[in-house]
Design an enzyme around this catalytic site. Structure first.
Site, short mmCIF file in Angstrom:
data_model
loop_
_atom_site.label_atom_id
_atom_site.label_comp_id
_atom_site.label_asym_id
_atom_site.label_seq_id
_atom_site.Cartn_x
_atom_site.Cartn_y
_atom_site.Cartn_z
CG ASP A 79 34.37 31.04 -1.42
OD1 ASP A 79 34.51 29.80 -1.41
OD2 ASP A 79 33.54 31.64 -0.71
CG HIS A 86 25.43 27.03 -0.35
ND1 HIS A 86 24.99 27.61 0.83
CD2 HIS A 86 26.13 27.98 -1.00
CE1 HIS A 86 25.41 28.86 0.89
NE2 HIS A 86 26.11 29.12 -0.21
CD GLU A 152 29.03 31.37 2.62
OE1 GLU A 152 30.08 31.37 1.93
OE2 GLU A 152 27.93 31.75 2.17
CD GLU A 154 33.20 28.39 1.53
OE1 GLU A 154 34.13 28.34 0.71
OE2 GLU A 154 32.36 29.31 1.58
NE ARG A 190 24.85 34.25 4.73
CZ ARG A 190 25.65 33.53 3.95
NH1 ARG A 190 26.02 34.00 2.77
NH2 ARG A 190 26.06 32.36 4.34
CD GLN A 193 26.30 36.97 0.40
OE1 GLN A 193 26.28 36.67 1.58
NE2 GLN A 193 26.30 36.06 -0.56
CE LYS A 206 30.02 35.42 0.73
NZ LYS A 206 29.67 34.13 1.31
CD GLU A 311 22.61 26.80 2.82
OE1 GLU A 311 22.33 25.84 2.08
OE2 GLU A 311 23.77 27.11 3.14
CA CA Z 1 31.70 31.13 0.49
#
Ligand code: CA
Length: 354
Positions: A79, A86, A152, A154, A190, A193, A206, A311
């Site tokens: 990743d 971001h 997220e 992506e 989060r 993390q 993750k 965000e």
């Molecule tokens: Ca990611």
């Protein structure tokens, strides 16, 4: 209209399929794993044959007649962190007293190695992870269910043709090795993390689950989406310079419990897919069939175009409003998230309690 190859089950048997809108063309027993290593000529021939079969309605099923499977066997999962917006937003939140971008960010596509065995197909429920976290007000870390579960948004590319150990893959060879593109939801805890990520990067925050769309859109069907990428300053080192336009003009959206909470576009990503592949192999590391490399969260500059809740809600301080009067900072049990981006389709997942 969703277009792409995938693997589905019908009457207990796995079969290769091509989705075209609301129909799936049956391409016979097996899975996408067998098509991936065959190379560009075979990919393009199979793609045009499948498009023609879909137009004539040959050997087609409706979506309710099949059960999508994970489209390919994931080999390695990497990743990246390719969105300038971001990386800047998260830098401000995780390191409020420092420059948001670390010194390396504009010189290389930063990435980490993920957990291939927990990549699941769209529709698979996601269990809220437990882990170690240290709330800001606490003196010591605690172990428990994540309270800051996030998404997220992506893009990911899927490697078809492998490379040899010791031989970097130049950016110019991208389309010879890469079969196609999927939508990715890199679920992120989060709180886990934030406590674990220094100095070696994301790990258990993750690795509990990553969802991908059920249909891999081949590069040949994305030709008309290719547009110039944003300018890069400073100019990258020679091995990261590319020919041609490799950003993808793909409008994207995030839906939470039926309300669209973000709209953006993949074309704003700072680092392109050929640059990511060239960087990942620049030390001679080889790639294998089924490797999945994701872009990192895709966030735009405007409010409402961010690809994650941390965000969108300014680190939980400004909840997003949902239809029906609800609001969210981070995900609650029972919430359902759908990422969409035609022609890649959707990635759907519902949160189960820890
Ligand atoms: Ca990611």
């Amino acid at each position: 209209m969703t277009l792409g190859f995938g693997t589905f089950r019908r009457d207990g048997e796995r079969r290769l399929g091509f989705r075209s809108g609301e129909a799936v063309v049956d391409l016979g027993p097996g899975s996408l794993d067998e098509l991936l290593p065959q190379g560009r000529e075979a990919w393009e021939r199979t793609t045009w044959e499948a498009v023609a079969a879909a137009e004539f309605g040959n050997r087609s099923y409706g979506l309710d007649e099949i059960e999508p499977d994970l489209p390919f066997t994931v080999a390695d999962y990497v990743d990246f962190y390719s969105s300038l917006e971001h990386a800047t937003n998260l830098g401000r939140m995780f390191r409020p007293d420092a420059e948001p971008l670390l010194p390396n960010w504009r010189h290389l596509p930063v990435g980490y190695h993920g957990w291939a065995g927990t990549v699941v197909v769209s529709g698979t429920p996601v269990r809220r992870p437990c882990g170690q976290a240290k709330p800001p007000e606490a003196d010591a870390p605690v172990f428990g269910a994540s309270r800051r579960l996030d998404i997220e948004l992506e893009l990911g590319f899927v490697v078809g043709v492998p490379s040899r150990l010791g031989e970097p893959v130049p950016a110019s060879a991208f389309a010879d090795h890469v079969f196609g593109v999927v939508l990715v939801n890199d679920w992120s805890a989060r709180d886990i993390q934030a406590w674990e990520y220094v100095p070696l990067g994301p790990f258990l925050g993750k690795s509990f689950a990553t969802s991908v769309s059920a249909w891999v859109t081949p590069l040949a069907l994305l030709e008309d989406r290719r547009v110039p990428a944003p300018p890069q300053e400073p100019r990258p080192l020679p091995y990261l310079r590319t020919e041609g336009d490799w950003a993808l003009d793909l409008p994207l959206e995030v839906e939470l419990n039926g309300t669209v909470i973000s709209r953006g576009n993949a074309r704003g990503l700072y680092w392109t897919m050929p640059q990511q592949l060239a960087h990942a192999t620049s030390n001679g590391a080889c790639i294998r069939t089924g490797d999945l490399m994701a872009s990192g969260t895709i966030s735009g500059a405007e409010r409402g175009s961010e690809g994650s809740l941390i965000e969108l809600t300014r680190n939980g301080s400004e909840p997003v409003r949902l239809g029906g009067g609800g609001e969210r900072t981070f995900l609650e049990d029972g919430d359902e998230v759908v990422l969409r981006g035609e022609p890649l389709g959707e990635v759907r997942g519902r949160i189960l309690p820890a």
